[in-house]
Design a protein around this motif. Structure first.
Motif, PDB file in Angstrom:
ATOM      1  N   GLY A 224       2.524 -15.033  -5.266  1.00 24.93           N
ATOM      2  CA  GLY A 224       1.622 -14.194  -4.596  1.00 24.93           C
ATOM      3  C   GLY A 224       2.206 -13.395  -3.503  1.00 24.93           C
ATOM      4  N   ALA A 225       3.457 -13.670  -3.022  1.00 24.30           N
ATOM      5  CA  ALA A 225       4.110 -12.799  -1.897  1.00 24.30           C
ATOM      6  C   ALA A 225       5.002 -11.796  -2.356  1.00 24.30           C
ATOM      7  N   LEU A 226       5.459 -12.181  -3.555  1.00 23.59           N
ATOM      8  CA  LEU A 226       6.642 -11.364  -3.823  1.00 23.59           C
ATOM      9  C   LEU A 226       6.715 -11.006  -5.355  1.00 23.59           C
ATOM     10  N   GLY A 227       5.786 -11.566  -6.205  1.00 25.03           N
ATOM     11  CA  GLY A 227       5.695 -11.562  -7.771  1.00 25.03           C
ATOM     12  C   GLY A 227       4.941 -10.154  -8.043  1.00 25.03           C
ATOM     13  N   SER A 228       4.586  -9.493  -7.260  1.00 21.80           N
ATOM     14  CA  SER A 228       4.005  -8.409  -7.730  1.00 21.80           C
ATOM     15  C   SER A 228       4.205  -7.129  -6.741  1.00 21.80           C
ATOM     16  N   ALA A 229       3.626  -5.831  -7.009  1.00 18.22           N
ATOM     17  CA  ALA A 229       3.751  -4.850  -6.248  1.00 18.22           C
ATOM     18  C   ALA A 229       2.741  -4.863  -5.282  1.00 18.22           C
ATOM     19  N   GLU A 230       1.652  -5.491  -5.460  1.00 18.17           N
ATOM     20  CA  GLU A 230       0.624  -5.607  -4.499  1.00 18.17           C
ATOM     21  C   GLU A 230       0.841  -6.477  -3.540  1.00 18.17           C
ATOM     22  N   GLY A 231       1.479  -7.762  -3.980  1.00 19.12           N
ATOM     23  CA  GLY A 231       1.614  -8.904  -3.128  1.00 19.12           C
ATOM     24  C   GLY A 231       2.703  -8.387  -2.144  1.00 19.12           C
ATOM     25  N   LEU A 232       3.880  -7.729  -2.652  1.00 14.63           N
ATOM     26  CA  LEU A 232       4.933  -7.236  -1.781  1.00 14.63           C
ATOM     27  C   LEU A 232       4.587  -6.431  -0.927  1.00 14.63           C
ATOM     28  N   ALA A 233       3.577  -5.504  -0.781  1.00  9.26           N
ATOM     29  CA  ALA A 233       2.990  -4.668  -0.033  1.00  9.26           C
ATOM     30  C   ALA A 233       2.355  -5.319   1.054  1.00  9.26           C
ATOM     31  N   PHE A 234       1.579  -6.274   0.596  1.00 10.00           N
ATOM     32  CA  PHE A 234       0.712  -7.152   1.525  1.00 10.00           C
ATOM     33  C   PHE A 234       1.610  -8.032   2.503  1.00 10.00           C
ATOM     34  N   THR A 235       2.675  -8.358   1.910  1.00  9.29           N
ATOM     35  CA  THR A 235       3.623  -9.182   2.750  1.00  9.29           C
ATOM     36  C   THR A 235       4.320  -8.364   3.734  1.00  9.29           C
ATOM     37  N   LEU A 236       4.689  -7.235   3.262  1.00  9.05           N
ATOM     38  CA  LEU A 236       5.432  -6.251   4.312  1.00  9.05           C
ATOM     39  C   LEU A 236       4.617  -5.965   5.357  1.00  9.05           C
ATOM     40  N   TYR A 237       3.102  -5.632   4.940  1.00  5.62           N
ATOM     41  CA  TYR A 237       2.180  -5.306   5.987  1.00  5.62           C
ATOM     42  C   TYR A 237       2.118  -6.206   7.044  1.00  5.62           C
ATOM     43  N   TYR A 238       1.955  -7.578   6.720  1.00  2.34           N
ATOM     44  CA  TYR A 238       1.909  -8.690   7.578  1.00  2.34           C
ATOM     45  C   TYR A 238       3.451  -8.880   8.219  1.00  2.34           C
ATOM     46  N   THR A 239       4.306  -8.670   7.645  1.00  2.06           N
ATOM     47  CA  THR A 239       5.478  -8.623   8.182  1.00  2.06           C
ATOM     48  C   THR A 239       5.651  -7.459   9.488  1.00  2.06           C
ATOM     49  N   THR A 240       5.273  -6.362   9.106  1.00  2.00           N
ATOM     50  CA  THR A 240       5.157  -5.484  10.181  1.00  2.00           C
ATOM     51  C   THR A 240       4.617  -5.838  11.631  1.00  2.00           C
ATOM     52  N   ASN A 241       3.572  -6.466  11.601  1.00  2.00           N
ATOM     53  CA  ASN A 241       2.852  -7.063  12.705  1.00  2.00           C
ATOM     54  C   ASN A 241       3.813  -8.075  13.429  1.00  2.00           C
ATOM     55  N   PHE A 242       4.252  -8.935  12.581  1.00  2.91           N
ATOM     56  CA  PHE A 242       4.978 -10.014  13.064  1.00  2.91           C
ATOM     57  C   PHE A 242       6.514  -9.473  13.785  1.00  2.91           C
ATOM     58  N   ILE A 243       6.821  -8.497  13.411  1.00  2.03           N
ATOM     59  CA  ILE A 243       8.125  -7.820  13.904  1.00  2.03           C
ATOM     60  C   ILE A 243       7.787  -7.305  15.279  1.00  2.03           C
ATOM     61  N   PHE A 244       6.660  -6.732  15.361  1.00  2.00           N
ATOM     62  CA  PHE A 244       6.385  -6.178  16.684  1.00  2.00           C
ATOM     63  C   PHE A 244       6.134  -7.192  17.562  1.00  2.00           C
ATOM     64  N   THR A 245       5.271  -8.004  17.335  1.00  2.00           N
ATOM     65  CA  THR A 245       5.039  -9.172  18.346  1.00  2.00           C
ATOM     66  C   THR A 245       6.165  -9.902  18.432  1.00  2.00           C
ATOM     67  N   GLY A 246       7.085 -10.275  17.682  1.00  2.00           N
ATOM     68  CA  GLY A 246       8.220 -10.947  17.910  1.00  2.00           C
ATOM     69  C   GLY A 246       9.269 -10.456  18.732  1.00  2.00           C
ATOM     70  N   LEU A 247       9.505  -9.036  18.629  1.00  2.00           N
ATOM     71  CA  LEU A 247      10.260  -8.345  19.479  1.00  2.00           C
ATOM     72  C   LEU A 247       9.626  -8.261  20.868  1.00  2.00           C
ATOM     73  N   SER A 248       8.364  -8.135  21.048  1.00  2.00           N
ATOM     74  CA  SER A 248       7.552  -8.335  22.347  1.00  2.00           C
ATOM     75  C   SER A 248       8.060  -9.752  22.958  1.00  2.00           C
ATOM     76  N   VAL A 249       7.822 -10.730  22.502  1.00  2.00           N
ATOM     77  CA  VAL A 249       8.390 -12.171  22.838  1.00  2.00           C
ATOM     78  C   VAL A 249       9.780 -12.298  23.238  1.00  2.00           C
ATOM     79  N   THR A 250      10.627 -11.522  22.223  1.00  2.00           N
ATOM     80  CA  THR A 250      11.906 -11.905  22.441  1.00  2.00           C
ATOM     81  C   THR A 250      12.493 -10.871  23.705  1.00  2.00           C
ATOM     82  N   LEU A 251      12.111  -9.790  23.738  1.00  2.00           N
ATOM     83  CA  LEU A 251      12.368  -8.937  24.936  1.00  2.00           C
ATOM     84  C   LEU A 251      12.427  -9.649  26.234  1.00  2.00           C
ATOM     85  N   ALA A 252      11.201 -10.373  26.683  1.00  2.00           N
ATOM     86  CA  ALA A 252      10.805 -11.264  27.725  1.00  2.00           C
ATOM     87  C   ALA A 252      11.729 -12.293  27.919  1.00  2.00           C
ATOM     88  N   TYR A 253      11.950 -12.980  26.760  1.00  2.00           N
ATOM     89  CA  TYR A 253      12.782 -14.229  26.595  1.00  2.00           C
ATOM     90  C   TYR A 253      13.900 -14.005  27.044  1.00  2.00           C
TER      91      TYR A 253
END
Length: 371
Positions: free
Chosen positions: A47-76
């Motif tokens: 579901g996450a990596l087995g199709s083009a659609e699944g990969l696109a959605f996975t990277l879409y969610y990943t984008t949000n987590f990169i930004f918020t993870g970097l936000s916490v990282t900088l302060a940490y």
């Protein structure tokens, strides 16, 4: 002489062991409800990596987590625990929306960059206020950032109901933005790679997230400001004694942390929703805390951890659809176990692992005079 784990074991092996432990416990839960853990894992990965659609959605969610993870990282890295990425992203969305709604006739080459700047400024300001309260008034950063999440939510509710709501609409959302304000889609880029897609949520914010990770790495480890941030986080007393302007560094760091959190609004507001609406942050800011912890507060680790959580979100949705017994709540349990082992129990395996490394070391290096 006191021993520690090798760097590669600390940054790679420990997180891997924690992830495996979380999935093993999750597998027991899946087995308990009468489903095959191996089949569930297979469906999740497909579901996450087995199709083009699944990969696109996975990277879409990943984008949000990169930004918020970097936000916490900088302060940490400055010794600060920023719980306010959710509210900072909310204000980032407001900044972008105000630009888009005020200047709808601007061309894309002007409107989109200005909307991004507006998002960054609003997110940075919302992060700097708790930083100022800590530096000047001694307020606890955890308490103030949590409070500012609630203030942002209440402010957004008021504005979307009473000020920014689209005419004739009963929904608490702004009017749609002009096409000039939309973040470019990456469907064409994926099509070049042979992944045929149309209307996927993946957009240029993903590339911006990767650039943000590179920027944070360069900032923290290759600039004077980054050195001062790390010094403050490692030893505030030593930083003050060395002449580091701690008040200034705290405020700047929290501003940069809010700037990173505002990247979430670029992905959601400009890239997907194309309007400002309630709850577009969807808890991504809080998941960013787990992403930063699992990534060892390092930009590369944050990107890897964000990808893992992106796979869990997308793969979990597909798994809940294919195996009705495994509900969406079960997927939240699996995510919670990953957070538990990566955060609260991240040192559970440290002593056994350290003992194993000591046994493997040559005897001549295991003993020696204390220094």
């Amino acid at each position: 002489m006191r021993r520690s784990l090798p760097l590669w074991a600390e940054v790679a092996l420990m997180p891997l062991i924690n992830i495996v432990a979380a999935f093993l416990i999750s597998g027991l839960v899946v087995l308990f409800i009468g489903e095959s853990p191996l089949e569930a894992l297979r469906l999740m990965m497909l579901g996450a990596l087995g199709s083009a659609e699944g990969l696109a959605f996975t990277l879409y969610y990943t984008t949000n987590f990169i930004f918020t993870g970097l936000s916490v990282t900088l302060a940490y890295r400055a010794g600060l625990f920023n719980i306010g990425a959710e509210g900072q992203a909310y204000l980032g969305g407001l900044g972008a929306a105000l630009v888009c709604l005020t200047f709808p006739n601007w061309p894309a080459f002007l409107l989109l960059p200005m909307a991004m700047i507006g998002a960054g400024l609003f997110g940075a300001l919302w992060g700097m206020i708790p930083g100022w309260l800590l530096a000047k008034r001694g307020s606890h950063i955890v308490i103030t950032t949590i409070m500012f999440n609630w203030i942002a939510t209440s402010l957004m509710s008021y504005l979307l109901v009473n000020v920014l709501r689209a005419p004739g609409s009963m929904q608490p959302e702004s009017p749609a933005f002009s096409k000039a304000a939309l973040m470019p889609s990456l469907d064409g880029f994926l099509n070049v790679l042979g992944l045929r897609l149309s209307n996927s949520p993946l957009n240029a914010s993903f590339l911006l997230a990767l650039l943000a990770a590179l920027y944070v790495w360069l900032l923290i480890w290759h600039t004077r400001l980054g050195y001062e941030i790390r010094t403050l986080g490692a030893n505030p007393g030593a930083a003050d004694y060395a002449g580091v302007p701690t008040t200034k560094i705290i405020i700047i760091t929290m501003g940069l942390s809010g700037l990173m959190a505002a990247g979430l609004s670029l992905n959601e507001v400009l890239g997907v929703q194309h309007r400002l609406l309630l709850d577009f942050t969807s808890g991504y800011g809080f998941v960013g805390i787990a992403v930063a912890l699992m990534g060892r507060a390092h930009p590369f680790g944050v990107v890897c951890a964000a990808l893992l959580f992106g796979m869990l979100y997308q793969g979990g949705s597909e798994l809940a659809f294919d195996q009705p017994k495994i509900t969406r709540d079960m997927i939240v349990v699996i995510q919670g176990l990953v957070v538990l082992f990566a955060g609260a129990l991240e040192g559970l395996w440290r002593k056994p692992l350290l003992a194993s490394f000591n046994l493997l070391r040559p005897k001549s290096t295991q003993s020696g005079p204390e220094r």
